[in-house]
Write an enzyme that holds these catalytic residues in place. Structure first.
Site, mmCIF file in Angstrom:
data_model
loop_
_atom_site.group_PDB
_atom_site.id
_atom_site.type_symbol
_atom_site.label_atom_id
_atom_site.label_comp_id
_atom_site.label_asym_id
_atom_site.label_seq_id
_atom_site.Cartn_x
_atom_site.Cartn_y
_atom_site.Cartn_z
ATOM 1 N N HIS A 185 0.685 -1.277 0.003
ATOM 2 C CA HIS A 185 0.123 -0.037 0.105
ATOM 3 C C HIS A 185 0.807 1.205 -0.043
ATOM 4 O O HIS A 185 2.203 1.018 0.519
ATOM 5 C CB HIS A 185 -0.844 0.157 1.107
ATOM 6 C CG HIS A 185 -1.941 -0.924 1.153
ATOM 7 N ND1 HIS A 185 -3.151 -0.943 2.052
ATOM 8 C CD2 HIS A 185 -2.002 -2.316 0.384
ATOM 9 C CE1 HIS A 185 -3.925 -1.832 1.890
ATOM 10 N NE2 HIS A 185 -3.196 -2.590 0.867
ATOM 11 N N GLU A 233 0.772 3.967 1.939
ATOM 12 C CA GLU A 233 1.331 4.272 3.246
ATOM 13 C C GLU A 233 2.544 3.293 3.582
ATOM 14 O O GLU A 233 3.616 3.968 4.087
ATOM 15 C CB GLU A 233 0.221 4.101 4.323
ATOM 16 C CG GLU A 233 -0.976 4.992 3.876
ATOM 17 C CD GLU A 233 -2.101 3.951 3.212
ATOM 18 O OE1 GLU A 233 -3.246 4.293 3.521
ATOM 19 O OE2 GLU A 233 -1.635 3.467 2.188
ATOM 20 N N CYS A 246 -6.307 1.930 5.983
ATOM 21 C CA CYS A 246 -6.905 0.542 6.395
ATOM 22 C C CYS A 246 -6.122 0.191 7.728
ATOM 23 O O CYS A 246 -5.504 0.721 8.199
ATOM 24 C CB CYS A 246 -6.566 -0.415 5.207
ATOM 25 S SG CYS A 246 -4.876 -0.853 5.129
ATOM 26 N N CYS A 285 -2.498 -0.331 7.275
ATOM 27 C CA CYS A 285 -1.644 0.688 7.333
ATOM 28 C C CYS A 285 -1.887 1.656 8.578
ATOM 29 O O CYS A 285 -0.755 2.226 9.307
ATOM 30 C CB CYS A 285 -2.010 1.613 6.221
ATOM 31 S SG CYS A 285 -1.665 0.722 4.555
#
Length: 155
Positions: free
Chosen positions: A54, A56, A84, A87
């Site tokens: 992801h 992040e 999410c 993260c």
């Protein structure tokens, strides 16, 4: 030098556009330490075949390397979509004190939508959160992407 939240979110949106061009879910992230950008990343799950890739997570890793420390306690994370659970956990572990995000994620958001991990008093670290910065363009790029995926018959 003061850098506005909107200016940094525009940088994160540029990363989201790069993800879109690579047929990745268009999420972008930027980490600012003081007035210096120390990381910029976008989703790369498809390209890297890595469910943890992801924006992040990739940005946090880059920032830790750039700063030579896993503690990012003088940084701000700017991300185009509400983080999410995975993260949010990484944000807490990295001790990032401030998170700014654009669009809400009603299906998997762990900052405000489904969970409130970044301000859970049971945890040893909490973050200041600013939501909705450039929410419209952050949401629009995601809507464009998923519409395109539906037209292509993809998941």
């Amino acid at each position: 030098m003061f850098v506005s939240d909107e200016a940094m979110m525009r940088r994160a949106l540029m990363e989201a556009e790069a993800a879109f061009a690579e047929r990745e879910v268009p999420v972008g992230a930027v980490i600012l330490c003081g007035d210096r950008i120390v990381a910029e990343a976008h989703n790369q799950r498809e390209q890297l075949r890595d469910p943890t890739a992801h924006a992040e997570i990739l940005a946090i890793t880059q920032a830790a390397i750039a700063l030579g420390d896993w503690r990012l306690d003088n940084c701000t994370l700017f991300v185009t979509l509400e983080p999410c659970c995975m993260c949010a956990g990484a944000i807490l572990q990295a001790r990032i004190p401030r998170v700014v995000y654009g669009a809400v994620d009603p299906k998997s958001g762990a900052v405000d939508s489904l969970f409130r991990l970044l301000d859970d008093k049971r945890l040893n670290h909490r973050c200041e959160v600013k939501a909705g910065v450039l929410a419209s363009p952050c949401g629009t790029i995601l809507a464009r992407f998923f519409e395109q995926q539906r037209q292509l018959g993809k998941k």
